[in-house]
Design a protein around this motif. Structure first.
Motif, mmCIF file in Angstrom:
data_model
loop_
_atom_site.group_PDB
_atom_site.id
_atom_site.type_symbol
_atom_site.label_atom_id
_atom_site.label_comp_id
_atom_site.label_asym_id
_atom_site.label_seq_id
_atom_site.Cartn_x
_atom_site.Cartn_y
_atom_site.Cartn_z
ATOM 1 N N TRP A 1 -42.125 -3.080 25.747
ATOM 2 C CA TRP A 1 -41.490 -2.488 24.718
ATOM 3 C C TRP A 1 -41.455 -0.894 24.778
ATOM 4 C CZ3 TRP A 1 -39.118 -6.677 22.337
ATOM 5 C CH2 TRP A 1 -40.011 -7.972 22.082
ATOM 6 N N PHE A 2 -40.348 -0.314 24.049
ATOM 7 C CA PHE A 2 -40.596 0.875 23.428
ATOM 8 C C PHE A 2 -40.906 0.942 22.136
ATOM 9 C CE2 PHE A 2 -37.144 2.071 26.878
ATOM 10 C CZ PHE A 2 -37.928 3.013 27.313
ATOM 11 N N ARG A 3 -41.744 1.743 21.963
ATOM 12 C CA ARG A 3 -42.147 1.919 20.295
ATOM 13 C C ARG A 3 -41.837 3.472 19.944
ATOM 14 N NH1 ARG A 3 -45.462 -1.946 18.841
ATOM 15 N NH2 ARG A 3 -46.865 -2.986 20.200
ATOM 16 N N GLU A 4 -41.229 3.512 18.667
ATOM 17 C CA GLU A 4 -40.466 4.498 18.105
ATOM 18 C C GLU A 4 -41.619 5.160 17.363
ATOM 19 O OE1 GLU A 4 -36.844 5.739 15.437
ATOM 20 O OE2 GLU A 4 -37.082 3.865 15.702
ATOM 21 N N ASN B 1 -39.325 2.042 14.072
ATOM 22 C CA ASN B 1 -39.242 0.455 14.748
ATOM 23 C C ASN B 1 -40.378 -0.005 15.695
ATOM 24 O OD1 ASN B 1 -38.205 -1.718 15.901
ATOM 25 N ND2 ASN B 1 -36.188 -1.170 16.212
ATOM 26 N N PRO B 2 -41.054 -0.992 15.207
ATOM 27 C CA PRO B 2 -42.112 -1.283 16.131
ATOM 28 C C PRO B 2 -42.085 -1.662 17.414
ATOM 29 C CG PRO B 2 -41.932 -2.925 14.452
ATOM 30 C CD PRO B 2 -40.816 -1.890 14.337
ATOM 31 N N ARG B 3 -40.933 -2.282 17.553
ATOM 32 C CA ARG B 3 -40.738 -2.628 19.035
ATOM 33 C C ARG B 3 -39.113 -2.636 19.581
ATOM 34 N NH1 ARG B 3 -44.480 -6.037 16.970
ATOM 35 N NH2 ARG B 3 -46.175 -6.217 18.181
ATOM 36 N N LEU C 1 -39.568 7.785 21.599
ATOM 37 C CA LEU C 1 -39.736 6.472 22.357
ATOM 38 C C LEU C 1 -40.864 6.745 23.432
ATOM 39 C CD1 LEU C 1 -36.126 5.188 22.697
ATOM 40 C CD2 LEU C 1 -37.726 4.438 20.897
ATOM 41 N N SER C 2 -41.641 5.558 23.223
ATOM 42 C CA SER C 2 -42.817 5.407 24.168
ATOM 43 C C SER C 2 -42.831 4.187 24.617
ATOM 44 C CB SER C 2 -44.155 5.962 23.523
ATOM 45 O OG SER C 2 -44.222 7.310 23.073
#
Length: 821
Positions: A59-62, A67-69, A252-253
């Motif tokens: 996923w991207f995490r914000e 947004n967790p996912r 985003l990560s």
């Protein structure tokens, strides 16, 4: 064998005590076994896929906790495929189609999958075949696999289902297979009805658009690769993406987590809480059994004294008492295990926590062994205590009656008092936890959400091209729809909105305001709502400043009060120019400049809770990253979408109005699908259902423990009156009043109960701090919860004490003095 035979004989002689003890063990065992099975299957057991321990989600995490996912895009998927940590990578996507099912049009939920999806996850198709690489070819016939549930509900389990077709707006799909029963997709929070090749569903523009983040990524780690290594590679890819594409990946990560963690995270705290509560209930039941057995052992002191005088060994007495306890524990444990299955099914039926379809909740040998071990350990502990304590016999003292004030009698009373205190303390902890969860649920349901809930029926329609082809036709249809619905009996107002009415979270865009700088010039992340001029009135969203929308307004906007506060307040926000930036292609028509014409009150569109993490958003708390309600409302005319939500305020029962309203829409647009039907009250109840579920279940456990405590206290007091009858008679003969006799009995039970209550309150104060993150609108030291728990315990103690105290007060001195112990 001799001890076992003697144990069975003693149980037959005293069936009431045995049945009471067995019922206590069964109650605690059933709750424990059911919750152990649930926790093991949902949180501990590997997922039912090959090499499940190597399956991961990407996923991207914000950054900043927004947004967790966040799902990935198809270009992101291509980048992830270059990482060396994965030997298999899957990208799936939610699919929604309007299907013609033989004369009726319905909205169906599906999943777009890559060619090797079924093979990788070992999903079987007992009927027909699975999708393969050939089905994803550009010139291949449109193929579809349906779920077992779809085959049964939509096709009547027809044997000739393979080869039938399902026609949608974009293609006619041929059914090539049916999956095994129970599987409904790998998008965990969805119930998938069919699968089609992803390449046949995704619009061409999405294959190159990095902002089109609609893909769920599943990967299998290579042999010998740890998940931390994959996370390191994903972090390095994040850096490269930021360098190559700039603001597209700002904040985003990429993150890699075990598959299932996205739904297990929301279940974990509640599951462990249930397990702890069930364990406490089992301990309370076992302590209660220990008290019941101890009273029986005390009554048999003469029997034990005779056996000891005749040369019997203490070890033989202990063996017999343990055998009796073992029979009771075994019977109660087996009964509890038998009841655990129905109890677990009741949990799952009542539970609002949606578990993925691939998860099977059933009792396996590991869960059963753990449950039996816990039950056996606590149950045997309940038998060991009375056995060891009761086997200490002074033959001379016991045979002459163990008079009042003797060391043995005082010891017996101390052990009984200790059991009452322990039982009380554990029960009070359970009561406090249940009270706190109830208070939190009550606070959630009474929180003002910023919009009207009562009397609102909600529907949605996805308009087909057959019913409206051009944009002008769509606008004309919505005008006629409002008029037709308003003409129905009992309808007061009708409002249309895209994408959704509350309490569902809206789409998001970026709002830029001249002269206001934001970090990295990203603008404000706002919820975006395309509405007609009646939505605000239908939902009673109050106007704070300026005016409401009007038909034909053009490029104007209304903003929420929290958004206006970012602009210097409602008065300064009106007439300001703002600019919306699209985050995905479908939002392009809304992008551009708007003039703010009004400010409305804040609305909790997500119902105060994040749907994935079940974390409650504490609006008004500046430390909560999602506490600001930043929303923008623009005219629906600016974006003539084909899917709208409809809010209808009615004067009567909104549930009764849904079918007539649906028939009106079906008559106007026979080829279009009507869905998302319900009432606003019911939809909101679904959002709060997890809080209610855990609260009700913990309260059920704590109430059971409270009942057991009352029974235990009653048994101790009743037995105390029997044992101390000569003493009470002597006191009465010496002038003691009946009130003093009652006080003597009450003191023997209420003093240890008070000590246990103090210990329980102290334990609750220390232990309930772990609940703080799960509470809303209250604290872990809520005075009302503590007072209510204590009050319930006091009432039960009074009820359990009345009859024994009354019996002591009514004892005839002469009759009592003639009795021997």
């Amino acid at each position: 064998m001799v001890a076992l035979t003697s144990a069975l004989r003693q149980i037959r002689r005293h069936p009431r005590l045995a049945c009471a003890a067995i019922a206590c063990i069964a109650l605690g065992a059933a709750a424990t076994a059911a919750v152990v099975t649930l926790v093991h299957a949902a949180l501990l057991r590997p997922l039912p896929f090959p090499d499940a321990d190597r399956l991961v989600r990407i996923w991207f995490r914000e950054d900043g906790g927004g947004n967790p996912r966040v799902s990935v895009s198809i270009p992101d998927l291509a980048d992830l495929a270059t990482l060396q940590s994965f030997d298999t990578l899957l990208g799936t996507s939610r699919v929604r189609v309007i299907a013609d099912l033989g004369g009726r049009t319905e909205r169906m939920r599906g999943e777009g999958v890559p060619p090797h999806y079924f093979e990788t996850l070992a999903i079987t198709t007992p009927i027909g075949r699975a999708l393969g690489p050939a089905d994803s070819a550009p010139d291949a016939p449109a193929a579809m696999v349906i779920s077992h549930a779809t085959w049964v509900t939509r096709f009547g389990a027809a044997a000739d289902v393979v080869g039938r077709t399902i026609r949608t707006a974009n293609a006619t799909y041929t059914i090539v297979g049916v999956t095994a029963s129970g599987f409904a997709g790998s998008v965990e929070d969805d119930q998938v009805e069919f699968w089609i090749p992803l390449a046949r569903y995704e619009p061409v523009r999405y294959t190159t658009d990095r902002l089109a983040r609609y893909t769920w990524a599943i990967a299998r780690l290579r042999d010998g690769v740890a998940i931390d290594a994959a996370r390191g590679e994903a972090a390095a890819l994040t850096i490269r993406l930021k360098q190559a594409h700039g603001a597209i990946y700002d904040r985003l990560s990429l993150d890699v987590e075990p598959m299932g963690e996205n739904w297990r995270a929301g279940l974990r705290r509640g599951g462990w809480l249930l397990l702890g509560a069930a364990g406490l209930l089992l301990v309370v039941a076992s302590v209660n059994v220990a008290g019941l057995l101890l009273t029986r052992v005390v009554d048999r002191k003469r029997e034990f004294a005779v056996r000891t005088s005749l040369g019997g060994r203490r070890a033989d007495l202990i063996a017999q008492l343990l055998a009796e306890a073992l029979v009771i524990v075994a019977a109660g444990g087996l009964l509890g295990i038998a009841l655990a299955g129905p109890l677990l099914r009741a949990f799952l039926t009542l539970s609002p926590v949606t578990l993925p379809s691939y998860l099977r909740i059933d009792t396996d040998p590991v869960a059963l062994a753990v449950a039996l071990a816990v039950i056996a350990a606590t149950g045997l502990a309940a038998g060991v205590w009375p056995a060891v304590t009761g086997s200490r016999v002074d033959p001379i003292d016991a045979l002459r009656g163990g008079g009042r004030g003797s060391v043995g009698a005082r010891g017996e009373r101390r052990w009984g008092s200790l059991l009452v205190a322990i039982e009380t303390a554990l029960t009070l902890v359970l009561l406090v936890v249940g009270g706190l969860l109830l208070r939190s649920w009550q606070a959630l349901e009474t929180t003002t959400l910023g919009y009207r809930v009562e009397g609102i029926a909600r529907l949605a329609v996805t308009l087909s091209a057959q019913d409206a082809r051009a944009a002008a036709d769509v606008r004309a249809f919505y005008d006629r729809l409002r008029s037709e619905l308003r003409a129905q009996p009992g309808v007061e107002t009708v409002g249309l909105v895209s994408p959704t009415l509350p309490p569902w979270d809206p789409d998001h865009m970026r709002l830029h305001v001249p002269e206001i700088q934001t970090p990295n010039d990203r603008g404000f992340d706002v919820g975006i709502h395309a509405i007609d001029d009646q939505v605000l009135a239908t939902l009673d969203i109050p106007l704070v400043a300026g005016r409401a929308l009007r038909s034909g307004d053009g490029r104007v906007a209304i903003i929420s009060q929290s958004m206006a506060d970012r602009l210097g307040g409602p008065a300064r926000a009106v007439d300001r120019e703002v600019r919306l930036a699209s985050a995905m292609p479908m939002q392009d028509p809304l992008a551009g400049a708007y003039r703010v014409v009004g400010v409305v009150g804040d609305v909790a569109y997500d119902g105060l809770g994040e749907q994935e993490t079940r974390r409650y958003i504490r609006y008004g708390d500046p430390t909560d990253a999602r506490a600001a309600r930043l929303d923008v409302y623009v005219p629906l005319e600016a974006m003539p979408v084909r899917q709208v939500s409809i809010g209808v305020r009615v004067s009567g029962d909104p549930a009764a109005a849904i079918d007539p309203l649906r028939r009106v829409i079906n008559a106007m647009a026979p080829a279009s699908a009507v869905h998302w039907t319900g009432t606003m009250t019911d939809e909101l109840a679904l959002e709060y259902a997890p809080s209610r579920f855990y609260a009700v279940l913990i309260v059920a456990f704590s109430t059971s423990a409270l009942a057991l405590t009352g029974v235990g206290l009653f048994a101790v007091l009743t037995h105390g009156v029997s044992r101390r009858t000569p003493e009470i008679g002597l006191r009465a003969a010496m002038g003691a009043t009946p009130l003093l006799a009652a006080r003597l009995v009450l003191a023997s039970g209420l003093v240890p109960l008070a000590a246990g209550a103090v210990a329980g309150l102290l334990a609750a104060v220390a232990g309930t701090r772990v609940l703080a993150s799960q509470l809303y609108g209250t604290t872990s030291l809520d005075a009302l919860a503590f007072a209510g728990a204590t009050g319930a315990l006091v009432l039960v103690a009074i009820a359990a004490s009345v009859l024994p105290a009354r019996r002591a007060a009514r004892l005839d001195p002469l009759t009592a003095l003639r009795q021997t112990e």
